[in-house]
Scaffold this active site. Structure first.
Site, PDB file in Angstrom:
ATOM      1  N   LYS A  77       0.830  -1.303   0.295  1.00 57.01           N
ATOM      2  CA  LYS A  77      -0.048   0.096  -0.105  1.00 57.01           C
ATOM      3  C   LYS A  77       0.770   1.198   0.064  1.00 57.01           C
ATOM      4  O   LYS A  77       2.034   1.412   0.515  1.00 57.01           O
ATOM      5  CB  LYS A  77      -0.931  -0.164   1.265  1.00 57.01           C
ATOM      6  CG  LYS A  77      -1.824   0.942   1.487  1.00 57.01           C
ATOM      7  CD  LYS A  77      -2.711   0.786   2.599  1.00 57.01           C
ATOM      8  CE  LYS A  77      -3.889   1.507   3.048  1.00 57.01           C
ATOM      9  NZ  LYS A  77      -4.667   1.298   4.022  1.00 57.01           N
ATOM     10  N   SER A 151      -9.435   1.065   3.565  1.00 60.74           N
ATOM     11  CA  SER A 151      -8.661   1.942   2.427  1.00 60.74           C
ATOM     12  C   SER A 151      -7.379   1.295   1.714  1.00 60.74           C
ATOM     13  O   SER A 151      -6.771   1.702   0.776  1.00 60.74           O
ATOM     14  CB  SER A 151      -7.976   2.716   3.456  1.00 60.74           C
ATOM     15  OG  SER A 151      -6.953   2.082   4.489  1.00 60.74           O
ATOM     16  N   SER A 175      -9.291  -1.862   7.424  1.00 58.50           N
ATOM     17  CA  SER A 175      -9.021  -1.884   5.966  1.00 58.50           C
ATOM     18  C   SER A 175      -8.201  -2.876   5.583  1.00 58.50           C
ATOM     19  O   SER A 175      -7.935  -2.933   4.407  1.00 58.50           O
ATOM     20  CB  SER A 175      -7.931  -0.476   5.946  1.00 58.50           C
ATOM     21  OG  SER A 175      -8.766   0.806   6.136  1.00 58.50           O
TER      22      SER A 175
END
Length: 596
Positions: A77, A151, A175
């Site tokens: 990420k 997210s 997330s």
């Protein structure tokens, strides 16, 4: 689609059928092809030439020096630092070029893994929807009209679409789990501090943790073990003793029926009920509990001064081009003061105590990963409320210092996947992974966009740092006279299984209370002997062994599935005067017959 599971790649590399260079070339083609379908997965891709150079570097090393993740492709990420690469946090331009690689990512690279790129996210890791990014909204791999979850949106899609074996997300409010549920993959949220967050841009620094997306719990658990480690540069890093869980007949807590909500998604409710029924068929005991204190804990994350911790991280970047919803959430946090912060801490501690008292009635919690899934246009029309709904069963976990694993649990009639999550105490990650793997295989033993059968073998119990597994065969079995020697040392029953077939079994003479002896005979092929596996803290093992009388002792016992564990064995002198009872297949059967 390429089979990117750990064991499949390792086997292909070992046989010479595949090399890392060939893999990355094929992977680049696959990523290019998927970008035509969903261009929002990646923020920064490693160039094909750089990937080939990394592969060549790995291939040049001696085979004996290959790390446990040799040639395994992964993604991270884009709030996780990698030296020399931009870190954007989902902003239109990089906030900085990282000078150092995050601790956990470096562990993966040192183990031979190949980083293929950095993935899209809800800006500043604020959201569970995956649409709050200037780089676009990665979509659910099964229907592009639906959100992929956030997210860690891009990280989940990269694994589900077969573009990486595993990926790193982050998980503060869910997330690392919600996107897994929306894309038919596994999402592992470890105990906070188990994986260092050095080099990870914070959302809520006291609550953040790295998470792992994989196609199976077995693969994800192996990745966790490579990535973890105490990091003195991370003030929240820790390496506490693992907490054992019963793998045999665990007690599973589910919220009371009137406390379960699915926001009108009847198909999700039906799939959750199916998951509960499957848990019962696995021999798990279902216990309902009052979910209200857990729900109240969850509301603290965004409904109290805890949200101000996000402002602490993002405040230097408020002049950047923030997504309007992200800006609203973070700027609203400025309304809290220090008094509010302490009151939120007190409230969290009160709820922690209440939840801990309730949790005494069960070993694990089973909840939907998310109550429903939303269309992208619906989230854009009502971004705050629908996002909040998605965190119904996730937000409490980090505030209560727990661990969680989300696994696939089947599909709705409309083709959209559903996931369920097992939640355990902090530091229970090892045992939690075994139970989550069993549930996944019992519910829906497939994963990813192609809904492919699991390639990884079933995850089995193994010793962890600070814990030792002991195989017992007689008077220490559950309900037998000496079982208290285990339970008073905080030992936990893991499972009932059998030894390998080359063991003989004897009733010892003049033993009080009656005890058996186990002896291995390489020339014997029998039924195997029923045993129980118990796991106890290492510091208790010595005092346990000291209680064992001759002719018994502790040695290594081989189980039917090939595992080797510590367990009771018998000296030849004891067997010389004993009666062979191998044909009974276990101590219980023998004792039942003797009592008849």
């Amino acid at each position: 689609m390429l089979d990117l599971s750990l064991d499949s790649l390792a086997s292909a590399y070992a046989s010479g059928d595949l090399t890392p260079s060939v893999l990355v070339a094929r992977l680049c083609d696959a990523i290019d092809a998927y970008e035509a379908v969903d261009p929002a997965v990646w923020i920064h891709r490693i160039s094909k030439q750089d990937l080939l150079d990394r592969a060549a570097e790995l291939e040049a090393g001696a085979a004996a020096d290959r790390g446990p993740l040799f040639g395994i492709p992964f993604a991270v990420k884009d709030n996780v630092d990698v030296a020399g690469l931009p870190s954007t946090m989902g902003c239109p331009a990089p906030l900085y070029i990282a000078e150092e690689t995050s601790f956990a990512v470096q562990n993966l690279l040192d183990a031979g893994a190949i980083l293929v790129g950095k993935t899209n996210l809800d800006q500043f890791a604020t959201g569970l929807v995956g649409v709050r990014s200037p780089y676009g909204a990665p979509r659910c791999v099964f229907n592009r009209d639906y959100v992929s979850g956030g997210s860690s949106s891009g990280s989940a899609v990269a694994v589900a679409a077969g573009l990486a074996t595993f990926s790193f997300g982050t998980d503060t409010a869910g997330s690392g789990r919600v996107p897994a549920g929306f894309n038919n993959i596994v999402g592992i949220k470890p105990t906070r501090g188990l994986l260092s967050t050095s080099g990870v841009f914070p959302a809520n620094k006291t609550l953040d943790c790295l998470s792992i997306f994989a196609l199976s719990t077995a693969d994800g658990d192996r990745i966790r073990r490579v990535a973890e480690g105490f990091d003195p540069e991370d003030p929240f890093s820790r390496a506490g003793a693992p907490v054992p869980l019963p793998l045999e007949n665990p007690r599973i807590g589910i919220p009371m029926p009137d406390q379960l909500t699915f926001f009108g998604d009847d198909a999700a409710a039906e799939l959750f009920n199916t998951a509960v029924e499957k848990a019962e068929t696995l021999g798990w005991e279902i216990v309902t509990f009052d979910y209200e204190p857990f729900r109240a804990t969850a509301e603290l994350l965004y409904g109290s001064a805890w949200v101000a911790e996000r402002l602490a991280a993002v405040k230097p970047y408020l002049d950047k081009d923030l997504h309007p919803v992200t800006r609203q959430i973070i700027e609203d946090a400025g309304g809290f003061d220090a008094t509010d912060a302490f009151e939120a801490i007190y409230a969290a501690q009160r709820l922690h105590t209440r939840c801990a008292m309730i949790a005494k009635d069960f070993d694990l919690i089973l909840v939907p990963t998310s109550p429903t899934i939303y269309r992208v246009d619906a989230v854009e029309d009502d971004p705050i409320t629908l996002n909040s709904n998605l965190g119904t069963y996730t937000n409490f976990v980090n505030l209560l210092d727990m661990a969680a694993v989300s696994v696939p649990a089947g599909f709705r009639a409309n083709g959209l996947p559903f996931g369920v999550t097992l939640v355990g105490p902090g530091q229970s990650d090892d045992a939690l992974a075994v139970l989550a793997d069993r549930l996944h295989r019992g519910l829906h033993p497939r994963s990813g966009m192609q809904d492919s059968p699991l390639a990884a073998p079933a995850l089995s119990v193994r010793d962890s740092d600070g814990l030792v597994t002991v195989c017992v065969v007689g008077a220490h079995l559950t309900g037998m006279p000496l079982n208290s020697q285990l339970t008073e040392r905080n030992a936990t029953l893991l499972e009932t299984t059998r030894t390998a077939p080359d063991y003989r079994f004897y009733a010892l003479a003049d033993s009080v209370p009656p005890k058996p002896g186990l002896s291995r005979d390489p020339n014997f092929d029998g039924p195997g002997i029923e045993v129980e596996l118990w796991q106890m803290p290492m510091e208790s093992f010595g005092s346990f062994v000291a209680l064992i009388p001759q002719p018994l002792g502790i040695g290594t016992v081989t189980l039917a599935d090939g595992r080797n564990v510590k367990g009771f064995i018998c000296e030849p002198a004891g067997i010389a005067t004993a009666t062979e009872i191998t044909h009974y297949g276990g101590w219980r059967a023998y004792r039942a017959d003797a009592a008849a």
